[in-house]
Motif scaffolding. Structure first.
Motif, PDB file in Angstrom:
ATOM      1  N   PRO A 365      46.844  42.943  34.238  1.00 48.66           N
ATOM      2  CA  PRO A 365      46.445  41.638  34.511  1.00 48.66           C
ATOM      3  C   PRO A 365      46.408  41.816  35.964  1.00 48.66           C
ATOM      4  O   PRO A 365      45.867  40.635  36.345  1.00 48.66           O
ATOM      5  CB  PRO A 365      46.617  40.939  33.406  1.00 48.66           C
ATOM      6  N   CYS A 367      46.652  42.938  39.593  1.00 50.73           N
ATOM      7  CA  CYS A 367      45.892  43.786  40.147  1.00 50.73           C
ATOM      8  C   CYS A 367      44.537  44.936  38.871  1.00 50.73           C
ATOM      9  O   CYS A 367      45.965  44.640  38.371  1.00 50.73           O
ATOM     10  CB  CYS A 367      46.883  44.190  41.367  1.00 50.73           C
ATOM     11  N   GLU A 368      44.578  45.468  40.192  1.00 53.72           N
ATOM     12  CA  GLU A 368      43.894  46.830  39.580  1.00 53.72           C
ATOM     13  C   GLU A 368      44.935  47.582  39.040  1.00 53.72           C
ATOM     14  O   GLU A 368      45.789  48.059  39.957  1.00 53.72           O
ATOM     15  CB  GLU A 368      42.585  47.358  40.546  1.00 53.72           C
ATOM     16  N   PRO A 383      33.247  51.779  44.953  1.00 55.00           N
ATOM     17  CA  PRO A 383      32.343  51.310  44.515  1.00 55.00           C
ATOM     18  C   PRO A 383      31.720  49.493  44.143  1.00 55.00           C
ATOM     19  O   PRO A 383      32.010  49.412  43.772  1.00 55.00           O
ATOM     20  CB  PRO A 383      32.935  50.907  42.871  1.00 55.00           C
ATOM     21  N   PHE A 384      29.877  50.169  44.880  1.00 57.26           N
ATOM     22  CA  PHE A 384      29.968  48.796  44.863  1.00 57.26           C
ATOM     23  C   PHE A 384      28.420  48.649  44.398  1.00 57.26           C
ATOM     24  O   PHE A 384      28.172  47.411  43.430  1.00 57.26           O
ATOM     25  CB  PHE A 384      29.341  48.244  46.669  1.00 57.26           C
ATOM     26  N   TRP A 394      34.581  45.829  34.940  1.00 58.86           N
ATOM     27  CA  TRP A 394      33.847  44.667  34.663  1.00 58.86           C
ATOM     28  C   TRP A 394      35.408  44.728  33.449  1.00 58.86           C
ATOM     29  O   TRP A 394      35.780  43.332  32.829  1.00 58.86           O
ATOM     30  CB  TRP A 394      32.740  44.832  33.935  1.00 58.86           C
ATOM     31  N   ASN A 397      38.632  43.591  34.715  1.00 57.75           N
ATOM     32  CA  ASN A 397      38.616  41.960  35.073  1.00 57.75           C
ATOM     33  C   ASN A 397      38.541  41.152  33.802  1.00 57.75           C
ATOM     34  O   ASN A 397      39.076  40.027  34.158  1.00 57.75           O
ATOM     35  CB  ASN A 397      37.326  42.108  36.338  1.00 57.75           C
ATOM     36  N   ARG A 411      27.412  38.534  30.586  1.00 60.03           N
ATOM     37  CA  ARG A 411      27.776  38.620  31.779  1.00 60.03           C
ATOM     38  C   ARG A 411      27.904  39.440  33.066  1.00 60.03           C
ATOM     39  O   ARG A 411      26.743  39.365  33.965  1.00 60.03           O
ATOM     40  CB  ARG A 411      28.849  38.573  32.396  1.00 60.03           C
TER      41      ARG A 411
ATOM     42  N   SER B 265      33.801  33.014  43.780  1.00 59.47           N
ATOM     43  CA  SER B 265      35.039  33.519  42.661  1.00 59.47           C
ATOM     44  C   SER B 265      34.816  34.182  42.027  1.00 59.47           C
ATOM     45  O   SER B 265      34.035  33.523  40.755  1.00 59.47           O
ATOM     46  CB  SER B 265      36.039  32.597  42.999  1.00 59.47           C
ATOM     47  N   ARG B 266      35.737  34.926  40.566  1.00 65.02           N
ATOM     48  CA  ARG B 266      35.520  34.865  39.222  1.00 65.02           C
ATOM     49  C   ARG B 266      35.339  33.720  38.700  1.00 65.02           C
ATOM     50  O   ARG B 266      34.777  33.539  37.712  1.00 65.02           O
ATOM     51  CB  ARG B 266      37.209  35.081  38.522  1.00 65.02           C
ATOM     52  N   PHE B 292      29.824  36.670  41.183  1.00 59.68           N
ATOM     53  CA  PHE B 292      30.823  37.440  41.441  1.00 59.68           C
ATOM     54  C   PHE B 292      31.004  38.430  40.356  1.00 59.68           C
ATOM     55  O   PHE B 292      30.660  38.717  39.345  1.00 59.68           O
ATOM     56  CB  PHE B 292      32.310  36.237  40.528  1.00 59.68           C
ATOM     57  N   SER B 293      31.911  39.593  41.257  1.00 59.35           N
ATOM     58  CA  SER B 293      31.428  41.404  40.203  1.00 59.35           C
ATOM     59  C   SER B 293      32.835  41.798  40.555  1.00 59.35           C
ATOM     60  O   SER B 293      33.234  41.605  41.721  1.00 59.35           O
ATOM     61  CB  SER B 293      30.419  41.555  40.859  1.00 59.35           C
ATOM     62  N   PRO B 294      32.994  42.850  39.245  1.00 62.59           N
ATOM     63  CA  PRO B 294      34.791  43.041  39.787  1.00 62.59           C
ATOM     64  C   PRO B 294      34.442  44.726  40.499  1.00 62.59           C
ATOM     65  O   PRO B 294      35.150  45.481  40.933  1.00 62.59           O
ATOM     66  CB  PRO B 294      35.248  43.480  38.329  1.00 62.59           C
ATOM     67  N   HIS B 295      33.353  44.482  42.145  1.00 62.24           N
ATOM     68  CA  HIS B 295      33.658  45.887  43.114  1.00 62.24           C
ATOM     69  C   HIS B 295      33.918  44.572  44.334  1.00 62.24           C
ATOM     70  O   HIS B 295      33.700  44.169  44.140  1.00 62.24           O
ATOM     71  CB  HIS B 295      31.759  45.948  43.271  1.00 62.24           C
ATOM     72  N   GLY B 296      34.164  45.830  45.486  1.00 63.17           N
ATOM     73  CA  GLY B 296      33.768  45.037  46.570  1.00 63.17           C
ATOM     74  C   GLY B 296      35.272  45.171  47.478  1.00 63.17           C
ATOM     75  O   GLY B 296      35.713  46.304  47.141  1.00 63.17           O
ATOM     76  N   ARG B 300      38.493  41.670  44.806  1.00 63.01           N
ATOM     77  CA  ARG B 300      39.454  42.609  42.984  1.00 63.01           C
ATOM     78  C   ARG B 300      40.933  42.674  42.935  1.00 63.01           C
ATOM     79  O   ARG B 300      41.256  42.901  41.557  1.00 63.01           O
ATOM     80  CB  ARG B 300      38.991  44.241  43.407  1.00 63.01           C
ATOM     81  N   GLN B 301      41.304  42.095  44.276  1.00 61.51           N
ATOM     82  CA  GLN B 301      42.966  41.848  43.262  1.00 61.51           C
ATOM     83  C   GLN B 301      43.383  40.271  43.081  1.00 61.51           C
ATOM     84  O   GLN B 301      43.906  40.367  42.420  1.00 61.51           O
ATOM     85  CB  GLN B 301      43.532  42.693  44.689  1.00 61.51           C
ATOM     86  N   CYS B 303      40.641  37.974  42.446  1.00 59.57           N
ATOM     87  CA  CYS B 303      40.295  37.750  41.399  1.00 59.57           C
ATOM     88  C   CYS B 303      40.670  38.888  39.786  1.00 59.57           C
ATOM     89  O   CYS B 303      40.026  38.797  38.689  1.00 59.57           O
ATOM     90  CB  CYS B 303      39.009  37.478  41.047  1.00 59.57           C
ATOM     91  N   SER B 304      42.015  39.156  40.844  1.00 64.84           N
ATOM     92  CA  SER B 304      42.002  39.943  38.958  1.00 64.84           C
ATOM     93  C   SER B 304      42.312  38.860  37.723  1.00 64.84           C
ATOM     94  O   SER B 304      43.391  38.552  38.389  1.00 64.84           O
ATOM     95  CB  SER B 304      43.204  40.943  38.972  1.00 64.84           C
ATOM     96  N   PRO B 305      42.721  39.239  36.777  1.00 59.58           N
ATOM     97  CA  PRO B 305      42.666  38.447  35.674  1.00 59.58           C
ATOM     98  C   PRO B 305      43.571  37.621  35.531  1.00 59.58           C
ATOM     99  O   PRO B 305      44.055  36.648  35.237  1.00 59.58           O
ATOM    100  CB  PRO B 305      42.774  38.759  33.991  1.00 59.58           C
TER     101      PRO B 305
END
Lengths: 434, 434, 434
Positions: A365, A367-368, A383-384, A394, A397, A411, B265-266, B292-296, B300-301, B303-305
């Motif tokens: 969880p 970072c990716e 990927p946008f 998704w 995250n 969502r 933010s997420r 927020f979306s997990p792209h960009g 992305r990091q 706001c990782s869970p």
């Protein structure tokens, strides 16, 4: 095999045709809330699904109610002064008011008139009438035919019986991995009316047949019951089962070509409500989501405050809101194989959500995760936009244990199945756990 | 001196010009996620702010990833059969795919073609390409130039190196009254592209320079990092710092004249989300707030869970949504001093909210205090409309300890600064306490 | 007899006329926040309701304030150089700025001018001015009259007194079944202005008179107070009473023919807020619901953070938002019997909700009860549409102890009274308990 995969193996056109043909067989039978018409109909359903038949004796106390006497009818007609049968049950069982007590009499037109029902707004249609809880008799006929009646003495015959017997309903239970249940309920008490509700009966039967053949997460229970008194009967003797119901649907009016309508459960935000809204919204066709109101069909009982079950209603045109409703125009021309198969399709998509909805947790969880080193290819550049890697991102995250797949679908606006497939793939790589 | 007051002392036009000139100096440098281009760029940033440089050795494990090898390039070109340099790194570093492995070869056009990238939709622009995690090489050129290539043997040279070394990033920490932190992060890994993201670099640098000169409530941390791998590297070795982050922004694409875009933010309702929405809304210019979306980018990091930090993204035109994005058209003509200074302005307004947001309590909460006896004049007659006493009345009414200044600004629709000033005045009179 | 039933016995046209006539009697009196004008006005109110009069001595400390000196005025005029009375208090008490200190002087026009107030935007209207907390004097006149003043020496006389005395307010308490209270507050401090606020005074008085004659659930307290200082005075000596207030309304500007305006309490979702919104919405006429803001009348005190009482403001055109506001055009032509009776009507509907709102519990919560066997007839066929059985079905479904009648009215969109009647009927049959 998972239900979403099974769906892709079905030949929907053939299924629509098969459902239509089953409607055509059920159509002539004179059903009511009790009696042999229900038994005959359930016998046909039983050709498709393992149906347990229940007979609840007349007079049985069910909460505030008691099971009514059983009604059966052999024949009914009205002969005009010249002896011509101007109303004839043999031509359509809609001509007799359901639960009419037996009558055999001669009477002048004036005395007969208060027992005749027609609809001047649709002069060629025969309306459908019932009098379950007040002893009465009556005939329904088109307004056009009503106008043609000549003065004089009429012979009136209703060869019916209203006697102690039983209320009949069918139940099909399909055990799944868990004892939590999904309830699918449909009413079987209407006479020769196709959309309301032979459509609900055949779609239910075909769904039960399909689910019986595959492994299931939830246990499924299908009810084929007379409206109102049937759901009350079932609830009265199944309180413990009711407490295990996690999701449910009442099915009716699924054979016309109107837009889909979903009426939410009393709760309004149950998973079944969100699943149905999501599927209808994803279909990109116009659809209505109506808030719960305490009118309508068996949802009135399932969603009574003492139960408050998470059960909604899936329909095309909603009951009461199409002119053919409860008239002879709700016939074999009004329902279509294509509409039936579309309804079946939508229903499978809803079931697929219920079956596959889970709360996952990203095992990586912070970072990716580095997907490429596992051979998970996210296409191209950064990927946008909407593309195939969206479900993966998704999921990773949002999968923090507090969001279900359905939450993530709602969502993100992604379709549930793509999230499901991504979840399966990520679980394979150990990146998600339940 | 408070940041809101400092703002009024700045000559925004000059600042916009100075930021633009810094972009012009940074423009020619060939940056990538590692290598000397980053170091050269950070050296220029360091002229403005006290920057600590970090070098993370290749191969260092950072969560699921490891730091890649360091890439450097000296030259690259393609000569056509007649010996003419038809592609030349010296003219623009965009001509080489970032992270291209070294090549020195002769090959026919057919063999070269799979390594050439152009964009027929914008035939005169050179696209920008990278291949960080798959060993590959390539050239980018305009579609127009691509069309002119003649058959025959080409000389291909990429004089690059991909070797163990380190990943470089810059960090500037400005201590404040509290150890709680505001994080400002910007990516420094793109070659000659102005809006994405020299604009983010210079706005960050100028902001850090400004904040370094004034007393601060929060501690501020500025990161100048390669996108993706940089934020992962930083998070991996700063988990404890991350736990102190109360607010944060990723800055990118701040130099074009598009409307502002804020990506939340997420969490979606963090103070930073509400502060940015409020400032953009107050500006009375069109602006977008995206969920927020997990792209960009690095959000992305962040706001990782496993982190779920309250960090949003501030942009003008959003990444990926302007045609010049990642092409040679994102050049010194595309960004403008005026746009840079506007972005800086908005950013200061946001920081001013973060710095000054407090929960106050009215010390005289039963009925309104008698302001006039303290010489606090509420102009004129009864105060119904929008006027200068509004902030005073809103504050006294809402300051019950459970509403922050930002809450009150959002609820009242008043601008944050006027509430701040009123709060200062009321504290002076002892009518508010923290 | 219940208030909803009482309403049907009232002759609204006569009541509107009677309220209008009471306004006409109150109109000439020169009221201010203290003084004999208030006493004379309360004496007229007392003809309708049992009013307890309170006199709070000047100088009494009330929270951050103290009660001001008492102001009385006998006469005031300005004579021009030719001896003509160009401004005359005897023609309208609006001509003198309220709380003007005594003056007897001769002065040139230039010296007089700073004490003259007029409104060029409405050249024929006399504006209304006050200076309660700063010792000053002044005259108000129409802009047209102002223009006619000739140069020269003017004789100025204000025969007023500003001395220790007391602040007067009236209070009417109507005990109900419970000690929980509903507060109705209206301001009595304005001179010859009809809509603001003789309209509020007479509507309050007639409501108190009506409620005094019927059994009440809540206890009711009516305040007839000077604005601002009056509510502060009352709250300062009634903190314990204030803690028993469950609902409340400030009444003002109820006599013009504008659309209704309801301004919510600070809480925004109190029962009084939902009751007023529901009534205005049900009226099917245009109406505004404004969110609370800390400007306006006595709600500023009642909703100060130390009290935060569930008290809103009911108006037609809202204070400050009609051009006649605080001018001589707010006269006997501006208010109308019909508007007063409509306001009274709406107010009764609101009170009827407060009085009758209860949480009921369905005693037969599992499935619907069998209504027909109790002789409760739900008309005709299946109930799908809006019809008379709707209140019964909604009640039975929602009455689980957690939904009040008001909750059910808001959710179902049914009018409150029909739910009330249905609840009464269902209680009679033992199907609901409180």
């Amino acid at each position: 095999m998972d239900i979403a995969k099974v769906k892709s193996t079905l030949h929907m056109e053939d299924m629509g045709q098969a459902m239509y043909e089953m409607i055509a067989r059920l159509f002539p039978i004179c059903r009511s809330i009790t009696g042999n018409g229900v038994r005959e109909s359930l016998a046909i359903v039983r050709e498709h699904v393992p149906l347990e038949l229940h007979e609840i004796p007349s007079g049985t106390r069910i909460y505030d109610w008691s099971v009514p006497q059983e009604w059966n009818i052999r024949d009914a007609f009205v002969r005009d002064p010249s002896g011509i049968k101007v109303i004839d049950f043999q031509r359509s069982n809609l001509h007799v008011m359901s639960y009419s007590v037996p009558v055999r009499a001669r009477m002048p037109l004036e005395a007969l008139r208060p027992h005749l029902y027609s609809d001047p707004d649709h002069p060629n249609w025969v309306p459908n009438r019932r009098s379950y809880y007040k002893k009465d008799w009556g005939f329904c006929l088109s307004y056009a035919d009503m106008q043609k009646l000549i003065p004089g003495d009429y012979e009136v015959c209703i060869d019916s019986s209203l006697e102690d017997g039983s209320l009949t309903y069918g139940e099909c239970f399909l055990p799944g991995d868990v004892t939590d249940e999904v309830l699918i309920s449909t009413h079987v008490c209407h006479p020769s009316l196709c959309n309301d509700n032979l459509s609900g009966i055949v779609v239910s039967a075909f769904l039960a047949q399909l689910l019986a053949a595959i492994p299931l997460h939830f246990s499924y229970r299908f009810l084929f019951i007379p409206q109102g008194i049937g759901s009350i009967s079932w609830l009265a003797s199944n309180e413990e089962v009711a407490s295990r119901i996690r999701h449910g649907l009442v099915l009716s009016c699924l054979g016309d070509d109107g837009d889909f309508t979903y009426k939410t459960s009393r709760r309004g935000d149950a998973d079944i409500d969100r699943a149905c809204s999501h599927v209808l919204h994803e279909s990109a066709k116009p659809a209505r989501v109506l808030k719960f109101s305490p009118h309508g069909g068996d949802e009135r009982q399932f969603c009574s405050p003492g139960f408050d079950l998470p059960i909604g209603v899936l329909m095309r045109s909603s009951y009461g809101n199409f002119p053919q409703y409860h008239t002879s125009a709700d016939d074999l021309n009004f329902v279509q194989p294509k509409a039936l198969s579309e309804s079946f399709n939508v229903l499978i998509d809803i079931i697929a959500i219920l079956e596959n909805n889970r709360n996952y947790r990203n095992t990586c969880p912070r970072c990716e995760p580095y997907l490429a080193k596992r051979g998970i290819s996210l296409s191209g550049d950064w990927p946008f936009g909407p593309s195939k890697e969206q479900p993966v991102l998704w999921l990773l995250n949002m999968a923090d244990g507090s969001h279900s797949l359905l939450d993530i679908a709602v969502r993100s606006g992604l379709d549930f199945d793509s999230l499901c497939q991504a979840a399966r793939m990520l679980r394979k790589y150990g990146l998600l756990t339940e």
